[in-house]
Design a protein around this motif. Structure first.
Motif, PDB file in Angstrom:
ATOM      1  N   LEU A 154       0.700  47.577  17.920  1.00  0.00           N
ATOM      2  CA  LEU A 154       1.786  47.661  17.183  1.00  0.00           C
ATOM      3  C   LEU A 154       1.726  46.343  15.405  1.00  0.00           C
ATOM      4  CD1 LEU A 154       3.848  46.039  19.669  1.00  0.00           C
ATOM      5  CD2 LEU A 154       4.244  48.147  18.515  1.00  0.00           C
ATOM      6  N   ASP A 155       2.801  46.929  15.005  1.00  0.00           N
ATOM      7  CA  ASP A 155       2.197  45.964  13.402  1.00  0.00           C
ATOM      8  C   ASP A 155       3.581  45.971  12.764  1.00  0.00           C
ATOM      9  OD1 ASP A 155       1.616  44.691  10.417  1.00  0.00           O
ATOM     10  OD2 ASP A 155       0.867  46.404   9.961  1.00  0.00           O
ATOM     11  N   VAL A 156       3.995  44.604  13.424  1.00  0.00           N
ATOM     12  CA  VAL A 156       5.120  43.764  13.377  1.00  0.00           C
ATOM     13  C   VAL A 156       5.141  42.917  12.105  1.00  0.00           C
ATOM     14  CG1 VAL A 156       6.911  41.851  14.227  1.00  0.00           C
ATOM     15  CG2 VAL A 156       5.118  44.114  16.020  1.00  0.00           C
ATOM     16  N   ASP A 157       6.576  43.332  11.226  1.00  0.00           N
ATOM     17  CA  ASP A 157       6.923  42.129  10.170  1.00  0.00           C
ATOM     18  C   ASP A 157       8.149  41.249  10.882  1.00  0.00           C
ATOM     19  OD1 ASP A 157       9.124  43.897   9.860  1.00  0.00           O
ATOM     20  OD2 ASP A 157       7.760  44.594   7.903  1.00  0.00           O
ATOM     21  N   LYS A 158       8.878  40.813  10.119  1.00  0.00           N
ATOM     22  CA  LYS A 158       9.834  39.776  10.337  1.00  0.00           C
ATOM     23  C   LYS A 158      11.425  40.552   9.908  1.00  0.00           C
ATOM     24  CE  LYS A 158      11.475  37.056   7.476  1.00  0.00           C
ATOM     25  NZ  LYS A 158      11.838  35.926   6.000  1.00  0.00           N
ATOM     26  N   HIS A 159      11.435  42.040  10.238  1.00  0.00           N
ATOM     27  CA  HIS A 159      12.891  42.857  10.317  1.00  0.00           C
ATOM     28  C   HIS A 159      12.713  44.437  11.680  1.00  0.00           C
ATOM     29  CE1 HIS A 159      15.499  40.445   7.647  1.00  0.00           C
ATOM     30  NE2 HIS A 159      13.789  40.965   7.044  1.00  0.00           N
ATOM     31  N   PHE A 160      10.967  44.709  11.691  1.00  0.00           N
ATOM     32  CA  PHE A 160      10.638  45.912  12.443  1.00  0.00           C
ATOM     33  C   PHE A 160       9.655  45.694  12.382  1.00  0.00           C
ATOM     34  CE2 PHE A 160      11.204  46.982   7.999  1.00  0.00           C
ATOM     35  CZ  PHE A 160       9.706  46.512   7.191  1.00  0.00           C
ATOM     36  N   GLY A 161       8.986  46.729  12.892  1.00  0.00           N
ATOM     37  CA  GLY A 161       7.638  47.302  13.336  1.00  0.00           C
ATOM     38  C   GLY A 161       6.457  48.620  13.306  1.00  0.00           C
ATOM     39  N   TYR A 162       6.034  48.592  13.280  1.00  0.00           N
ATOM     40  CA  TYR A 162       5.536  50.368  13.600  1.00  0.00           C
ATOM     41  C   TYR A 162       4.595  49.688  14.592  1.00  0.00           C
ATOM     42  CZ  TYR A 162       7.418  52.349   9.221  1.00  0.00           C
ATOM     43  OH  TYR A 162       8.172  52.534   7.767  1.00  0.00           O
ATOM     44  N   ASN A 172       2.831  60.702  12.277  1.00  0.00           N
ATOM     45  CA  ASN A 172       2.928  59.418  11.634  1.00  0.00           C
ATOM     46  C   ASN A 172       3.168  58.658  12.380  1.00  0.00           C
ATOM     47  OD1 ASN A 172       3.797  62.410  10.956  1.00  0.00           O
ATOM     48  ND2 ASN A 172       4.905  60.893   9.327  1.00  0.00           N
ATOM     49  N   ASP A 173       3.245  57.368  11.663  1.00  0.00           N
ATOM     50  CA  ASP A 173       3.012  55.749  12.516  1.00  0.00           C
ATOM     51  C   ASP A 173       5.384  55.540  13.396  1.00  0.00           C
ATOM     52  OD1 ASP A 173       1.864  53.584  10.968  1.00  0.00           O
ATOM     53  OD2 ASP A 173       1.164  55.258  11.915  1.00  0.00           O
ATOM     54  N   ILE A 174       5.536  54.746  13.964  1.00  0.00           N
ATOM     55  CA  ILE A 174       6.747  55.363  14.786  1.00  0.00           C
ATOM     56  C   ILE A 174       7.270  53.725  14.505  1.00  0.00           C
ATOM     57  CG2 ILE A 174       7.724  54.980  16.698  1.00  0.00           C
ATOM     58  CD1 ILE A 174       6.128  56.939  17.611  1.00  0.00           C
ATOM     59  N   PHE A 175       7.930  54.149  13.336  1.00  0.00           N
ATOM     60  CA  PHE A 175       9.082  52.452  13.947  1.00  0.00           C
ATOM     61  C   PHE A 175       9.635  52.321  14.818  1.00  0.00           C
ATOM     62  CE2 PHE A 175      13.331  51.279  11.946  1.00  0.00           C
ATOM     63  CZ  PHE A 175      13.564  50.428  11.552  1.00  0.00           C
ATOM     64  N   ILE A 176       9.891  51.234  14.270  1.00  0.00           N
ATOM     65  CA  ILE A 176      10.877  50.223  15.816  1.00  0.00           C
ATOM     66  C   ILE A 176      11.232  49.992  15.346  1.00  0.00           C
ATOM     67  CG2 ILE A 176      10.175  48.663  17.981  1.00  0.00           C
ATOM     68  CD1 ILE A 176       7.310  50.562  17.898  1.00  0.00           C
ATOM     69  N   PRO A 177      12.933  49.047  15.500  1.00  0.00           N
ATOM     70  CA  PRO A 177      13.513  48.470  15.363  1.00  0.00           C
ATOM     71  C   PRO A 177      12.682  46.336  15.955  1.00  0.00           C
ATOM     72  CG  PRO A 177      15.069  50.205  15.677  1.00  0.00           C
ATOM     73  CD  PRO A 177      14.049  50.276  16.091  1.00  0.00           C
ATOM     74  N   ARG A 178      13.673  45.474  15.167  1.00  0.00           N
ATOM     75  CA  ARG A 178      13.557  44.485  16.092  1.00  0.00           C
ATOM     76  C   ARG A 178      13.728  43.946  17.604  1.00  0.00           C
ATOM     77  NH1 ARG A 178       9.480  40.963  13.756  1.00  0.00           N
ATOM     78  NH2 ARG A 178       9.849  38.560  15.921  1.00  0.00           N
ATOM     79  N   ALA A 199      15.973  64.271   9.695  1.00  0.00           N
ATOM     80  CA  ALA A 199      16.281  64.841   9.251  1.00  0.00           C
ATOM     81  C   ALA A 199      15.159  64.324   7.553  1.00  0.00           C
ATOM     82  CB  ALA A 199      16.876  66.133   8.666  1.00  0.00           C
ATOM     83  N   ASP A 200      15.959  63.288   7.528  1.00  0.00           N
ATOM     84  CA  ASP A 200      14.772  62.667   5.993  1.00  0.00           C
ATOM     85  C   ASP A 200      14.010  61.917   6.451  1.00  0.00           C
ATOM     86  OD1 ASP A 200      17.340  61.051   6.714  1.00  0.00           O
ATOM     87  OD2 ASP A 200      18.748  61.175   4.977  1.00  0.00           O
ATOM     88  N   ALA A 201      13.491  61.482   7.360  1.00  0.00           N
ATOM     89  CA  ALA A 201      13.132  60.682   7.454  1.00  0.00           C
ATOM     90  C   ALA A 201      11.489  60.201   7.761  1.00  0.00           C
ATOM     91  CB  ALA A 201      13.620  59.481   8.725  1.00  0.00           C
ATOM     92  N   LYS A 202      10.727  60.469   7.011  1.00  0.00           N
ATOM     93  CA  LYS A 202       9.465  60.013   7.247  1.00  0.00           C
ATOM     94  C   LYS A 202       9.190  59.625   8.969  1.00  0.00           C
ATOM     95  CE  LYS A 202       4.900  58.089   5.372  1.00  0.00           C
ATOM     96  NZ  LYS A 202       4.627  60.336   5.020  1.00  0.00           N
ATOM     97  N   ASN A 203       8.915  58.803   9.253  1.00  0.00           N
ATOM     98  CA  ASN A 203       8.559  58.427  10.267  1.00  0.00           C
ATOM     99  C   ASN A 203       9.943  58.498  12.085  1.00  0.00           C
ATOM    100  OD1 ASN A 203       7.893  56.974   8.148  1.00  0.00           O
ATOM    101  ND2 ASN A 203       5.775  56.718   9.147  1.00  0.00           N
ATOM    102  N   PRO A 204       8.887  58.979  12.845  1.00  0.00           N
ATOM    103  CA  PRO A 204      10.892  58.615  13.698  1.00  0.00           C
ATOM    104  C   PRO A 204      10.594  57.655  14.100  1.00  0.00           C
ATOM    105  CG  PRO A 204       7.940  59.529  14.648  1.00  0.00           C
ATOM    106  CD  PRO A 204       8.198  59.204  12.996  1.00  0.00           C
ATOM    107  N   LYS A 205      12.271  56.955  14.832  1.00  0.00           N
ATOM    108  CA  LYS A 205      12.127  55.454  15.438  1.00  0.00           C
ATOM    109  C   LYS A 205      11.759  56.055  17.137  1.00  0.00           C
ATOM    110  CE  LYS A 205      16.233  54.783  12.610  1.00  0.00           C
ATOM    111  NZ  LYS A 205      17.397  54.570  12.512  1.00  0.00           N
ATOM    112  N   GLY A 206      12.190  54.887  17.566  1.00  0.00           N
ATOM    113  CA  GLY A 206      10.772  54.557  19.313  1.00  0.00           C
ATOM    114  C   GLY A 206      11.629  52.822  19.173  1.00  0.00           C
ATOM    115  N   GLU A 207      11.710  52.749  21.123  1.00  0.00           N
ATOM    116  CA  GLU A 207      11.335  52.242  20.956  1.00  0.00           C
ATOM    117  C   GLU A 207      10.280  51.230  22.303  1.00  0.00           C
ATOM    118  OE1 GLU A 207      14.681  51.160  24.478  1.00  0.00           O
ATOM    119  OE2 GLU A 207      14.855  53.131  24.424  1.00  0.00           O
TER     120      GLU A 207
END
Length: 753
Positions: A154-162, A172-178, A199-207
């Motif tokens: 994980l790489d986490v900042d104030k609003h989200f993580g990867y 691709n890295d996986i985008f994770i909402p906070r 479809a228009d996103a570079k990265n998938p979302k996950g949890e």
């Protein structure tokens, strides 16, 4: 006839031959065929014309007119432009779909993938084939999404993580909402599930599904390996509690139902760090001068009953997983290391195969029955080996006689055509933090082979007892351990390569004849420069063993009937065999074959996953060990040749690393798959499987379990390559710069999300 007229006649005949092939192909529909079948069908018998047929079929396949389903075997591409299949995603961008209709693998460009993930079932549109080009497909619908979990850091900042993954299935890295981070912080090793990929996103979302610990922590990394293969790294608390309620249950009533062998000398021989002793041997002389040898196996199914939580968990796991520093047990430790384990000086319930043998190790009679036993001594392999070598020690008469019998049994096996491979296993000395401080190779000695031969004898006997019923009776459904004939293409390639060194391997004839020729070659190459090459290829030519109700025999062991009966603490198929034995010995009817085959298939699949996890844990420790040795030089042998580089196994410690193709700086190399080598275009330098080389440890990426070597020249110096500015740099320096570029590229990609 003039030279010109002869040429015209040859062309005419060639055109007629091609027309005949075209006619044959057009009538085949979904049939597969090779050049011999085509030649026979169109009446071509001479070698020159058959060669023309083979070349024309290859030309048709190259142009897209045929599909080459396997080397030398073809079929017509009869399909509509829209079809379904399974999507394969690769982090290197080489995505593809394997079609349901004919199993062809068709390339899918990333822009045409609809962000399908590895294993998804998809509907695709296949573009019209262009002459000389590979076919391409476009995903037009994702029919069924496969649950996708990935392991990474994980790489986490104030609003989200990867999550930066370690997977070969996702670049691709996986985008994770906070809100979906589950408390994860930067540097945590985590298991993440993909929830969507717009479809228009570079990265998938996950949890985040689970936090395994800090990246680099030994337990976190080992759990990450298990999670990568969807293997459990925790034991359900409810199952542990259910197991804790079970007691040994050795009552007078239970003993009365069994053969009481507690008065017969019985002992175990196991690795020094073993805790689950699932087999023991007993030995005594009989009044008639013969010997009684008992193979006693923990009676696990007496305690693990059908339709219980313990049973369901064991069935799902199917096997214990043996990693470098731990065992992930199939059964709760209360059972595997306690009640069921054949520990010394404790009465134990066992399932036994008891043999009457003469002085030449011939089996005169046997019985399979439930017993109660008591081990008087627990030997390590090292202790038993010392008795064999010195000829004295505790229970020396029993061990020495069994060792003599085992050697006779072993010789008989190889005389019957069993394949003989010396197996070496890499083991590590681990400190208290789990860090490897030493590497050694575990070699199988006489004590190991003693146990092996009697386990083989018991397994073979049990399989024959069920698989070969009395005359007039039908064999009942059973679990067999099967091993198919070697891959014909690989065996042919091995034979062709062996001929270059003056060795002869049979590719036709009986299994016994083929195996004898392989064994002879393996013995002849010992100590020669080509030993590594030919021994490695001989092993790779073999099929994988599996479980099945459909018995085809065990090719490698040269047994017509074989099963797994001897390790029910760590293998679910052995539990299945025990249950079937109990049922059939009591006169029960045959069970249903279909469900049994499904269970066999599941066990085979889990066995393969466990083996992959074990290899990954070894690789992880090898990279950790070599990370402390960056810049050091070693000698080794080329253990693998691929289109992306050379794998080298070091002589001193058997650690394996990659020399990337991009770092072979002295030439441009082509991969010769048939001859297992890389060939330089300008200088014709060759790097071949089995060659001896010197390397320097260039890079050790513990997170990705990747070890890179740099080849050294004859004077022991790293080979040079030029950077973009023309400056001469070492391969190790080039690798370091490449890594920095990749990290900067990744950061820029995240900003664009």
């Amino acid at each position: 006839m003039t030279k010109k007229s002869r040429t015209q006649t040859a062309k005419l005949r060639s055109n007629e031959l091609r027309a005949a092939v075209d006619t044959f192909v057009s009538m085949q529909k979904s049939n597969t065929f090779n050049y011999r079948q085509v030649s026979h069908a169109i009446g071509v018998e001479d070698a020159a014309s058959q060669r023309q047929v083979a070349l024309y079929l290859a030309e048709l396949a190259f142009d897209g007119g045929l599909i080459e389903t396997s080397p030398g075997k073809y079929k017509t591409p009869e399909r509509s432009s829209v079809t379904t299949g399974v999507f394969s995603r690769r982090s290197n961008g080489k995505n593809s779909v394997t079609t349901d209709a004919d199993g062809e693998e068709i390339m899918v460009a990333e822009r045409n993938s609809m962000h399908a993930l590895n294993g998804d079932r998809v509907r695709v549109n296949i573009a019209a084939r262009r002459k000389g080009a590979e076919p391409e497909a476009e995903v037009i619908e994702i029919i069924e999404k496969k649950d996708q979990t990935f392991i990474g850091t994980l790489d986490v900042d104030k609003h989200f993580g990867y999550l930066t993954t370690d997977s070969k299935y996702l670049a691709n890295d996986i985008f994770i909402p906070r809100a979906k981070l589950k408390g994860g912080k930067t540097g945590d090793k985590a298991v993440v599930k993909i929830t969507s990929w717009d479809a228009d996103a570079k990265n998938p979302k996950g949890e985040v599904i689970d936090i395994l610990g800090k990246a680099g922590d030994n337990t976190a990394e080992i759990h990450a390996i298990l999670a990568e293969y969807n293997l459990p790294y925790k034991y359900p608390e409810s199952v542990e509690k259910a197991a804790a309620k079970i007691d040994s249950g050795i009552t007078d009533e239970e003993v009365a139902k069994r053969v009481d062998m507690r008065g017969v000398t019985t002992f175990t021989i196991d690795p020094r760090d073993a805790k689950d002793f699932d087999d023991a041997l007993s030995f005594r002389r009989l009044p008639n001068g013969h010997y009684e040898v008992g193979v006693h196996i923990a009676d696990v199914t007496h305690y693990v009953r059908p339709n219980t939580s313990i049973e369901r968990e064991a069935e799902a796991r199917a096997t214990s997983v043996y990693l470098v520093d731990r065992v992930v047990p199939m059964l709760p430790e209360h059972l595997s290391n306690g009640i069921c384990s054949l520990r010394p000086d404790e009465d134990k319930l066992t399932f036994s195969c008891i043999f009457e043998m003469d002085d030449e190790a011939r089996v005169l009679d046997y019985r399979i029955c439930r017993t109660v036993t008591r081990s008087v001594r627990r030997f390590t392999y090292e202790e038993a080996q010392e008795i064999i070598e010195k000829g004295e020690g505790e229970l020396s008469e029993e061990i020495l006689t069994l060792d003599r019998f085992a050697k006779i049994l072993r010789k008989n096996r190889f005389d019957e055509g069993a394949v003989e491979f010396d197996r070496e296993e890499v083991r590590f000395d681990i400190d208290e933090t789990g860090h490897p401080v030493g590497v050694f190779v575990k070699v199988s000695k006489d004590a190991n082979k003693l146990i092996e031969e009697f386990m083989l004898l018991a397994n073979r006997t049990v399989a024959s007892a069920i698989g070969k019923p009395a005359k007039g009776k039908k064999a009942k459904a059973f679990v067999y351990r099967i091993h198919d004939m070697p891959d014909a293409t690989k065996l042919g390639n091995l034979a062709a390569l062996a001929r270059n060194f003056g060795y002869r391997i049979k590719t036709t004839g009986s299994a016994r004849e083929v195996n004898r020729s392989i064994n002879k070659m393996i013995m002849q190459v010992k100590g020669t420069p080509e030993e590594n090459l030919l021994s490695t290829l001989a092993i790779r030519s073999m099929a994988k063993a599996a479980y099945s109700v459909n018995n085809i025999g065990h090719y490698g062991l040269a047994f017509d009937y074989y099963t797994h009966f001897t390790s029910p603490i760590r293998r679910y198929p052995d539990m299945m065999v025990h249950r079937l034995l109990e049922k059939y010995l009591n006169g029960g009817r045959s069970v249903g074959r279909d469900r049994l085959e499904d269970e066999c298939k599941h066990s085979s699949e889990m066995e393969q996953l466990a083996a992959q996890a074990e290899r990954s844990s070894i690789k992880f420790k090898q990279v950790e060990y070599m990370a402390d040795r960056l810049g050091e030089t070693f000698s080794g042998v080329i253990s693998g040749v691929t289109e992306w580089g050379l794998y080298v196994e070091l002589d001193d410690n058997h650690c394996e690393g990659l020399v990337p193709m991009r770092d072979l700086a002295d030439d441009y190399y082509d991969f010769d798959e048939r001859n297992y080598c890389l060939v330089g275009r300008r200088h014709n330098n060759r790097y071949r499987l089995g060659d001896i080389v010197k390397v320097q440890v260039a890079r050790a990426d513990v997170n990705r379990r990747m070890l890179d070597f740099a080849l050294l020249d004859d004077s022991g110096r790293p080979r040079k390559k030029e950077d973009d500015m023309g400056e001469a740099i070492t391969v190790a320096e080039a690798l370091s710069r490449t890594q920095k570029k990749k990290k900067n590229k990744t950061r820029q990609g995240r900003r664009r999300h």
